[in-house]
Design a protein around this motif. Structure first.
Motif, PDB file in Angstrom:
ATOM      1  N   UNK A  67       0.824  -1.219   0.000  1.00  0.00           N
ATOM      2  CA  UNK A  67       0.000   0.000   0.000  1.00  0.00           C
ATOM      3  C   UNK A  67       0.854   1.263   0.000  1.00  0.00           C
ATOM      4  N   UNK A  68       2.041   1.226   0.647  1.00  0.00           N
ATOM      5  CA  UNK A  68       2.881   2.425   0.671  1.00  0.00           C
ATOM      6  C   UNK A  68       3.534   2.699  -0.680  1.00  0.00           C
ATOM      7  N   UNK A  69       3.395   1.784  -1.635  1.00  0.00           N
ATOM      8  CA  UNK A  69       3.935   2.005  -2.968  1.00  0.00           C
ATOM      9  C   UNK A  69       2.904   2.608  -3.914  1.00  0.00           C
ATOM     10  N   UNK A  70       1.707   2.840  -3.420  1.00  0.00           N
ATOM     11  CA  UNK A  70       0.666   3.480  -4.230  1.00  0.00           C
ATOM     12  C   UNK A  70       0.540   4.915  -3.745  1.00  0.00           C
ATOM     13  N   UNK A  71       0.920   5.843  -4.600  1.00  0.00           N
ATOM     14  CA  UNK A  71       0.911   7.256  -4.215  1.00  0.00           C
ATOM     15  C   UNK A  71      -0.526   7.767  -4.114  1.00  0.00           C
ATOM     16  N   UNK A  72      -0.809   8.615  -3.131  1.00  0.00           N
ATOM     17  CA  UNK A  72      -2.139   9.234  -3.064  1.00  0.00           C
ATOM     18  C   UNK A  72      -2.410   9.970  -4.384  1.00  0.00           C
ATOM     19  N   UNK A  73      -3.622   9.866  -4.858  1.00  0.00           N
ATOM     20  CA  UNK A  73      -3.945  10.397  -6.174  1.00  0.00           C
ATOM     21  C   UNK A  73      -5.398  10.852  -6.224  1.00  0.00           C
ATOM     22  N   UNK A  74      -5.663  11.865  -7.024  1.00  0.00           N
ATOM     23  CA  UNK A  74      -7.055  12.309  -7.209  1.00  0.00           C
ATOM     24  C   UNK A  74      -7.882  11.217  -7.868  1.00  0.00           C
ATOM     25  N   UNK A  75      -7.237  10.328  -8.631  1.00  0.00           N
ATOM     26  CA  UNK A  75      -7.965   9.249  -9.298  1.00  0.00           C
ATOM     27  C   UNK A  75      -8.585   8.277  -8.298  1.00  0.00           C
TER      28      UNK A  75
END
Length: 164
Positions: A67-75
C-alpha cells in the motif's frame, strides 16, 4: 530521519489502451453487509474472487505492490473507503498462472474504474534503526523456546516477543 529511494506507482484516471489478458466474465459489486467469507483475493482453477476489498487493495493485488507504494492520487478519491466484492472467470480451459490473474485484474480495473498506472521513483522520509552505543539488549532464547513471534500493540507502541 533518513531518505529512501522507493519505486512507486502513481495512478491517473484514463483508459488503458494496451491489449492485455482479460477475464471472460467479471462482476464487481459494492460490498454490503457482513463478509461472505474471509476478506482477501483468492484464485481457484479458472476463478478469481475478492471479498470486501477496497480499490487500493485490488490495485495491490493487480500490480503485486504494498500500500505504501501506491501514491495518493485524485484518481482514487472517488472510491474512498468503499469495499467491493469481485467474482471473475478466466477465458479458456487451462487455469491461468498467478501472474496472468494479476494482469487480468489490472485490465479489469483499467476498464471498469478507468485507472492506469505508471512507475516512478520518489525520495521519501523513512525511519532508520540504529544500534545504541552499548549494542543490542537482546537476551538469548532457550533452545526449546517458541519461535513464533507474538505481537502486541499499545497505541503507537509495538512489542514483538520471540522465544519466550
Amino acid at each position: 530521519m533518513a531518505v529512501c529511494r522507493s519505486a512507486g506507482f502513481v495512478l491517473s484516471s484514463a483508459i488503458l489502451g494496451l491489449a492485455q489478458l482479460s477475464f471472460e466474465v467479471a462482476s464487481i459489486k459494492v460490498h454490503e453487509g457482513p463478509s461472505r467469507g474471509r476478506p482477501g483475493v483468492f484464485t481457484s482453477g479458472m476463478r478469481l474472487e475478492a471479498n470486501a476489498r477496497t480499490v487500493t487493495a485490488l490495485l495491490m493485488f493487480a500490480y503485486n505492490v504494498r500500500s505504501d507504494q501506491i501514491a495518493p492520487s485524485r484518481a482514487l478519491e472517488p472510491f474512498g473507503d468503499t469495499f467491493y466484492d469481485l467474482d471473475a472467470k478466466a477465458k479458456g480451459e487451462t487455469p491461468p498462472a498467478a501472474e496472468d490473474f494479476r494482469q487480468m485484474m489490472a485490465s479489469l480495473l483499467a476498464g471498469r474504474f478507468r485507472l492506469r498506472m505508471h512507475r516512478e521513483r520518489r525520495e521519501m522520509p523513512v525511519y532508520e534503526l540504529l544500534l545504541g552505543r552499548h549494542g543490542p539488549k537482546f537476551n538469548p532464547a532457550a533452545p526449546d523456546a517458541d519461535t513464533v513471534p507474538h505481537n502486541t500493540a499499545s497505541g503507537r507502541n509495538w512489542l514483538v516477543t520471540v522465544g519466550s
